[in-house]
Write a protein that holds these residues in place. Structure first.
Motif, PDB file in Angstrom:
ATOM      1  N   SER A   1       0.857  -1.288  -0.066  1.00  0.00           N
ATOM      2  CA  SER A   1      -0.099  -0.068  -0.131  1.00  0.00           C
ATOM      3  C   SER A   1       0.955   1.320  -0.006  1.00  0.00           C
ATOM      4  O   SER A   1       0.537   2.073  -0.497  1.00  0.00           O
ATOM      5  CB  SER A   1      -0.810  -0.014   1.326  1.00  0.00           C
ATOM      6  OG  SER A   1      -1.731   1.104   1.371  1.00  0.00           O
ATOM      7  N   ASN A   2       1.859   1.214   0.860  1.00  0.00           N
ATOM      8  CA  ASN A   2       2.578   2.343   0.925  1.00  0.00           C
ATOM      9  C   ASN A   2       3.485   2.652  -0.442  1.00  0.00           C
ATOM     10  O   ASN A   2       3.788   3.821  -0.836  1.00  0.00           O
ATOM     11  CB  ASN A   2       3.766   2.307   2.238  1.00  0.00           C
ATOM     12  CG  ASN A   2       2.975   2.413   3.532  1.00  0.00           C
ATOM     13  OD1 ASN A   2       1.749   3.042   3.447  1.00  0.00           O
ATOM     14  ND2 ASN A   2       3.659   1.761   4.534  1.00  0.00           N
TER      15      ASN A   2
ATOM     16  N   ALA B   1       1.100   4.219  -2.966  1.00  0.00           N
ATOM     17  CA  ALA B   1       0.871   5.535  -2.825  1.00  0.00           C
ATOM     18  C   ALA B   1       2.021   6.325  -2.886  1.00  0.00           C
ATOM     19  O   ALA B   1       1.817   7.413  -3.669  1.00  0.00           O
ATOM     20  CB  ALA B   1       0.658   5.760  -1.119  1.00  0.00           C
ATOM     21  N   SER B   2       3.378   5.953  -2.793  1.00  0.00           N
ATOM     22  CA  SER B   2       4.378   6.811  -3.063  1.00  0.00           C
ATOM     23  C   SER B   2       4.591   6.721  -4.597  1.00  0.00           C
ATOM     24  O   SER B   2       5.365   7.772  -4.930  1.00  0.00           O
ATOM     25  CB  SER B   2       5.570   5.988  -2.508  1.00  0.00           C
ATOM     26  OG  SER B   2       5.636   5.939  -1.136  1.00  0.00           O
TER      27      SER B   2
ATOM     28  N   TYR C   1      -0.265   7.159  -6.206  1.00  0.00           N
ATOM     29  CA  TYR C   1      -1.544   6.714  -6.448  1.00  0.00           C
ATOM     30  C   TYR C   1      -2.059   6.474  -4.892  1.00  0.00           C
ATOM     31  O   TYR C   1      -2.765   5.405  -4.476  1.00  0.00           O
ATOM     32  CB  TYR C   1      -1.696   5.085  -6.931  1.00  0.00           C
ATOM     33  CG  TYR C   1      -1.372   5.313  -8.581  1.00  0.00           C
ATOM     34  CD1 TYR C   1      -2.480   5.693  -9.824  1.00  0.00           C
ATOM     35  CD2 TYR C   1       0.014   5.021  -9.029  1.00  0.00           C
ATOM     36  CE1 TYR C   1      -1.842   5.734 -10.928  1.00  0.00           C
ATOM     37  CE2 TYR C   1       0.312   4.997 -10.103  1.00  0.00           C
ATOM     38  CZ  TYR C   1      -0.571   5.581 -11.187  1.00  0.00           C
ATOM     39  OH  TYR C   1      -0.161   5.418 -12.595  1.00  0.00           O
ATOM     40  N   GLU C   2      -1.922   7.676  -4.232  1.00  0.00           N
ATOM     41  CA  GLU C   2      -2.230   7.624  -2.898  1.00  0.00           C
ATOM     42  C   GLU C   2      -3.729   7.252  -2.489  1.00  0.00           C
ATOM     43  O   GLU C   2      -3.948   6.505  -1.697  1.00  0.00           O
ATOM     44  CB  GLU C   2      -1.956   8.832  -2.033  1.00  0.00           C
ATOM     45  CG  GLU C   2      -2.118   8.760  -0.516  1.00  0.00           C
ATOM     46  CD  GLU C   2      -1.399  10.057   0.120  1.00  0.00           C
ATOM     47  OE1 GLU C   2      -1.606  10.400   1.400  1.00  0.00           O
ATOM     48  OE2 GLU C   2      -0.846  10.915  -0.698  1.00  0.00           O
ATOM     49  N   ALA C   3      -4.647   7.630  -3.218  1.00  0.00           N
ATOM     50  CA  ALA C   3      -5.894   7.577  -2.913  1.00  0.00           C
ATOM     51  C   ALA C   3      -6.627   6.148  -3.328  1.00  0.00           C
ATOM     52  O   ALA C   3      -7.454   5.523  -2.598  1.00  0.00           O
ATOM     53  CB  ALA C   3      -6.734   8.539  -3.589  1.00  0.00           C
TER      54      ALA C   3
ATOM     55  N   ALA D   1      -4.470   3.495  -3.238  1.00  0.00           N
ATOM     56  CA  ALA D   1      -3.478   2.525  -2.804  1.00  0.00           C
ATOM     57  C   ALA D   1      -4.148   1.400  -2.050  1.00  0.00           C
ATOM     58  O   ALA D   1      -3.879   0.217  -2.370  1.00  0.00           O
ATOM     59  CB  ALA D   1      -2.301   3.069  -1.803  1.00  0.00           C
TER      60      ALA D   1
END
Length: 432
Positions: free
Chosen positions: A164-165, A168-169, A172-174, A176
């Motif tokens: 997930s992290n 997001a990095s 694609y944070e929303a 993830a």
């Protein structure tokens, strides 16, 4: 010396290491170290200290500490006693053994037990129960390693948080969290389908009947060993699980340091003081040959990475590969790298940053590319050169079976990667 030439020699080193291992019984890791020395010092002008520094200290320590701790329960017969009770419980439904191993490993991983620890726990039980029933050890390997790995990929799990992290990095944070769930579902579905296939091919549904007398009650030594194991496993699993339900600051802090490696060392001291087995015998039971194999190959792959193998392939990918092949190629690239290193912790963070640039102008969704990378990396993590595969193999009680597992696990790892690549090319992977 050109990067291409260096990488070719590194690949040649792996081929030679495998050939010498099979033909003459020479430990593949030692051959890998020799090639790393030749390539690093003579072709790349590295210092010997720099080559030695590529030794995977963390991986080696993990292998040593886990097998040392669980060695007491193996040497004193606790694991055999557990297996006898499990065999007695499934004596009339032996076809369920592989699925039971898979689900239990999954639950351990989902509860917070890291895959290396879950692999160690389930490998010993899986071999004891499965081999007695005539279950092919490759089915046990697939069920144990991937069951634990999938469990750890839940959003709150150790691997799930890394995925997930990393997504997001990559920008694609929303999305993830949702992408992480999609990956886990894809991993579970494909893995379970292959498990069914393996049971059909290797006749895992038609195991021989087990004639097992009702086992004797656990002895005092067995009970003490189980208590120590349960305490160590609970300290690894429960803090993070409870903290996910109730936010307790000190539990959050403890869960970060409640590592099976160090707790295993403390457990080793406790077991020694309680005289649960002969300490010298336990130390001798550590699979030092496997540790040398993993460490040596890791040094050679570290040399290839330093030479720029990832950058070379990425540049070629951007300009030469047709669009519909890109997901499959990413799967194979990640799978190849994960043959010799950690899939989610090393390979995925290395390749995920390529996705935003590659997805521009493509019809493929970003999540499809992420899943292709992740599945390729996860399936070849079953390789005996990777941490999870090595821990599983090191817990095999039979030396002859363990020797055969080297080639068998390599074959299974390649099978998983190929299946994923085919799903990627046909577009089926994009369904998840």
């Amino acid at each position: 010396m050109s990067t291409t030439a260096i990488i070719v020699v590194c690949l040649l080193g792996i081929v030679v290491a495998i050939a010498l291992g099979y033909k003459f019984g020479i430990n593949m890791g030692v051959t890998g170290i020799a090639f790393a020395y030749i390539v690093g010092c003579f072709m790349m002008q590295m210092r010997v200290k720099e080559v030695v520094a590529l030794w995977p200290t963390s991986t080696v320590f993990q292998l040593m500490s886990i097998t040392l701790f669980f060695g007491f329960a193996t040497v004193n017969g606790t694991m055999k006693a557990i297996a006898d009770h499990l065999l007695y419980a499934v004596r009339n439904q032996t076809w369920l053994i592989s699925y039971a191993i898979f689900i239990i490993a999954f639950v351990l991983g989902a509860l917070g037990c890291a895959p290396p620890a879950a692999n160690a726990i389930m490998a010993v039980i899986g071999f004891s129960v499965g081999l007695a029933a005539g279950l092919n050890p490759l089915i046990i390997a697939w069920a144990v390693c991937h069951g634990a790995a999938i469990g750890a990929c839940v959003p709150w799990g150790a691997s799930g948080s890394v995925v997930s992290n990393t997504i997001a990095s990559a920008g694609y944070e929303a999305e993830a969290a949702g992408m992480t769930v999609e990956f886990m579902v894809a991993y579970f579905v494909v893995t379970f389908a292959v498990l069914i296939l393996l049971n059909i091919v290797f006749k895992g549904m038609k195991l021989k009947k087990i004639t097992v007398e009702k086992p004797a009650p656990f002895s005092p030594v067995h009970k003490k060993s189980l208590i120590v194991i349960c305490i160590v496993v609970a300290l690894v699993v429960l803090p993070s699980m409870i903290n996910n339900i109730v936010n307790v600051p000190w539990l959050a802090t403890f869960s970060k340091v409640a590592d099976i490696q160090m707790l295993g060392m403390i457990g080793f001291i406790v077991c020694s003081l309680m005289k649960l087995a002969d300490e010298k015998t336990v130390i001798k039971s550590v699979p030092w040959n496997t540790i040398i194999l993993v460490g040596g190959i890791a040094i050679l792959m570290g040399i290839a990475t330093t030479a720029g193998v990832v950058e070379l392939i990425s540049n070629w990918l951007n300009g030469s590969v047709p669009e519909f092949v890109i997901p499959a190629f990413l799967c194979i690239l990640a799978g190849f790298l994960s043959f010799f290193s950690g899939g989610i912790n090393t390979v995925f963070p290395m390749l995920a940053p390529m996705v935003p640039a590659l997805v521009t102008g493509l019809t493929a969704k970003p999540v499809t590319l992420f899943i292709a990378i992740l599945l390729g990396a996860c399936y070849t993590a079953l390789s005996p050169f990777s941490t999870g595969g090595a821990i599983f193999m090191s817990n095999c009680p039979d030396d002859k079976i363990r020797a055969k597992l080297v080639g068998g696990q390599l074959g299974l790892a390649a099978l998983g990667m190929i299946v994923t690549a085919v799903l990627a090319v046909t577009g089926i992977l994009g369904v998840f």
